[in-house]
Design an enzyme around this catalytic site. Structure first.
Site, short mmCIF file in Angstrom:
data_model
loop_
_atom_site.label_atom_id
_atom_site.label_comp_id
_atom_site.label_asym_id
_atom_site.label_seq_id
_atom_site.Cartn_x
_atom_site.Cartn_y
_atom_site.Cartn_z
N ASP A 1 -5.86 -0.02 -9.28
CA ASP A 1 -7.11 0.71 -9.53
C ASP A 1 -7.73 0.35 -10.88
O ASP A 1 -8.82 0.84 -11.22
CB ASP A 1 -6.86 2.22 -9.48
CG ASP A 1 -6.54 2.68 -8.06
OD1 ASP A 1 -6.95 2.01 -7.10
OD2 ASP A 1 -5.86 3.72 -7.92
N GLN B 1 -0.35 4.11 0.21
CA GLN B 1 -0.93 5.04 1.19
C GLN B 1 -0.31 4.81 2.56
O GLN B 1 0.03 5.77 3.26
CB GLN B 1 -2.45 4.87 1.25
CG GLN B 1 -3.13 5.31 -0.04
CD GLN B 1 -4.62 5.08 -0.03
OE1 GLN B 1 -5.18 4.56 0.94
NE2 GLN B 1 -5.28 5.46 -1.11
N SER C 1 0.83 -1.21 0.00
CA SER C 1 0.00 0.00 0.00
C SER C 1 0.86 1.25 0.00
O SER C 1 1.59 1.52 0.95
CB SER C 1 -0.92 0.02 1.22
OG SER C 1 -1.48 1.31 1.37
C1 S3P Z 1 -2.91 5.48 -3.94
C2 S3P Z 1 -2.64 4.20 -3.56
C3 S3P Z 1 -3.53 3.06 -3.81
C4 S3P Z 1 -4.62 3.39 -4.83
C5 S3P Z 1 -5.21 4.74 -4.60
C6 S3P Z 1 -4.14 5.82 -4.68
C7 S3P Z 1 -1.96 6.55 -3.62
O1 S3P Z 1 -4.15 2.69 -2.59
O2 S3P Z 1 -5.63 2.41 -4.81
O3 S3P Z 1 -6.20 5.02 -5.57
O4 S3P Z 1 -2.05 7.65 -4.19
O5 S3P Z 1 -1.07 6.30 -2.77
P1 S3P Z 1 -3.42 1.69 -1.54
O6 S3P Z 1 -2.23 2.34 -1.02
O7 S3P Z 1 -4.45 1.45 -0.46
O8 S3P Z 1 -3.14 0.44 -2.34
#
Ligand code: S3P
Length: 451
Positions: free
Chosen positions: A334, A183, A181
């Site tokens: 995504d 995020q 992740s």
């Molecule tokens: C993102 C990370 C992804 C993705 C989201 C955008 C980001 O999520 O699905 O649309 O900008 O860091 P995850 O980190 O939960 O996989």
């Protein structure tokens, strides 16, 4: 909020219908990358001085991040479409916001800013819409608690609304992300900015690296080393002074995915998508579509910019079912809803493996995609964390798709309707504005029948 912002309201549902029409023709430049747009605003707010951003995605998700940066003390201004300036407060310099920070539908904005606030000695309440309130936040709260942040209020299961008290003396940590992740990785690094010493994040599978790249761009000391077969180790030296740096946001490959697949499945189509970001941690869909037999030609490449980009020519193609390995998931996480639509138009079975994370996106995308395919006459199975689509070359369509407040479910099934035998309806197109304002008009300009 600035007047240019159109908020997605939960009360006003906007059903949309897509119908088969002639071939799609033309050039498109989809809006700026969502991940980079969020981060440009956040890093601008943490730098000392003025950062100028061009090509910013003005979707609802990003606008809410802009509002949050303003509420935390940064000066955020828009001079014209996509061109913004932000005067930052410096690392650790956020002020306590007067009101609840409302992130609407945006997991990225909420989670990254939880990390950024965790390193500041302030209290802030984070909230969002019904979809965001269902999504797990424990994955962020766990590492930032290790760094000294605490929560005074949080819903069961670690959900929003959450009141966070940032650390007065944040502690640098070594953190292994429990799931791939970006995020989670980014939240830890953002909290680590305010900590003395080295914050280290280890991921067993590399996720999108825009945070690392932008940290370097703004002058932080970051090193990235390989870790195991597919992973990375990121080391950030804490307490840097971040310097303003201009950010030109390339077109979002996750948005370009929709006109690309539309061009592949509508017979006779030829579409050029320009300035699409080609960071290899984001282009798993293009790799997969090419394996399926898609005619996607790379035209001009630009790699003199912070993130490389290219123009692509996409022509209608006969697609073949493929087996998509789990290891590819982070680079196209995504894009599974629209890949599933492409798979429905392919000949033969497509197996998409390792999609556990899809269950905790804006909706349970595994369930939402399977249900959307089924109501349109496509044979589909969920086997553990794998999605299996039996393509027949052309689905019947005719279904009404439940979008569950999820922009990508809405866009994916509208694309399906452009080539299915019968029209496809989605119950609510309003959330498309979170990531791709102008989606409907862009497709109409290419010749699509959407109303
Ligand atoms: C993102 C990370 C992804 C993705 C989201 C955008 C980001 O999520 O699905 O649309 O900008 O860091 P995850 O980190 O939960 O996989």
């Amino acid at each position: 909020m600035p007047s240019e912002v159109s908020r997605v309201t939960q009360s006003a549902q906007a059903p949309l219908t897509a119908r088969r029409a002639g071939p799609l023709k033309g050039r498109v430049r989809v809006p700026g990358d969502k991940s980079i747009s969020h981060r440009a605003l956040i890093f601008g707010a943490l730098a000392v001085g003025e950062t100028r951003i061009s090509g910013l995605l003005e979707g609802d998700d990003v606008l809410r991040t802009g509002s949050a940066m303003r509420a935390l003390g940064a000066k955020v201004e828009r001079s014209r479409e996509g061109t913004w300036s932000i005067r930052g407060v410096g690392v650790g310099g956020f002020a306590a916001p007067a009101d609840v920070l409302d992130f609407g539908n945006s997991g990225t904005g909420c989670r990254l800013i939880l990390g950024a606030v965790a390193g500041c000695p302030i209290t802030a309440t984070f909230d969002g819409d019904a979809s965001l309130r269902r999504r797990p936040m424990r994955r962020i709260l766990d590492p930032i608690a290790l760094m000294g942040a605490r929560t005074t209020s949080v819903q069961e299961g670690g959900r929003l609304p959450i009141t966070l008290v940032g650390a007065r003396d944040p502690i640098p940590i070594l953190y292994r992300t429990p799931m791939p992740s970006a995020q989670v990785k980014s939240a830890v690094l953002l909290a680590g900015l305010a900590a003395p010493g080295e914050t280290i994040v280890i991921e067993s599978e590399a996720s999108r690296d825009h945070t690392e790249r932008l940290l370097k761009h703004f002058g932080a000391d970051v090193t990235v080393e390989p870790e195991g077969a597919h992973g990375r180790k990121i080391t950030l030296k804490g307490e840097p002074e971040l310097h303003p740096a201009p950010v030109a946001v390339p077109a979002d490959p996750s948005s370009a995915a929709f006109p690309m697949v539309a061009a592949l499945i509508v017979p006779g189509s030829e579409v050029i998508a320009t300035e699409v970001m080609t960071n290899p941690l984001r282009t798993g869909l293009i790799t997969t579509l090419r394996e399926m037999g898609a005619r996607i030609e790379t035209l001009e490449i630009r790699d003199d910019t912070a993130e490389a980009m290219a123009d692509f020519r996409i022509q209608a193609s006969r697609l073949q079912g493929v087996d998509v390995p789990a290891a590819r998931a982070p680079s196209m996480i995504d894009e599974y809803p629209i890949l599933a639509v492409a798979a429905a138009f392919a000949h033969g079975t497509t197996i998409m493996r390792g999609l556990k994370e899809l269950r905790v996106k804006e909706s349970d995308r595994l369930a939402a995609v399977a249900a959307g395919l089924r109501v349109n006459g496509v044979a589909v199975e969920i086997d553990g964390d794998d999605l299996i689509v039996h393509g027949t070359g052309g689905p019947v369509g005719g279904g009404l798709v439940a979008t569950h407040m999820d922009h990508r479910i809405a866009m994916a099934f509208l694309v399906m309707g452009l080539a299915a035998q019968k029209p496809v309806r989605v119950d609510d197109g309003a959330f498309i504005a979170t990531s791709f304002p102008g989606f409907v008009s862009m497709l109409r300009d290419l010749g699509a029948d959407l109303s």
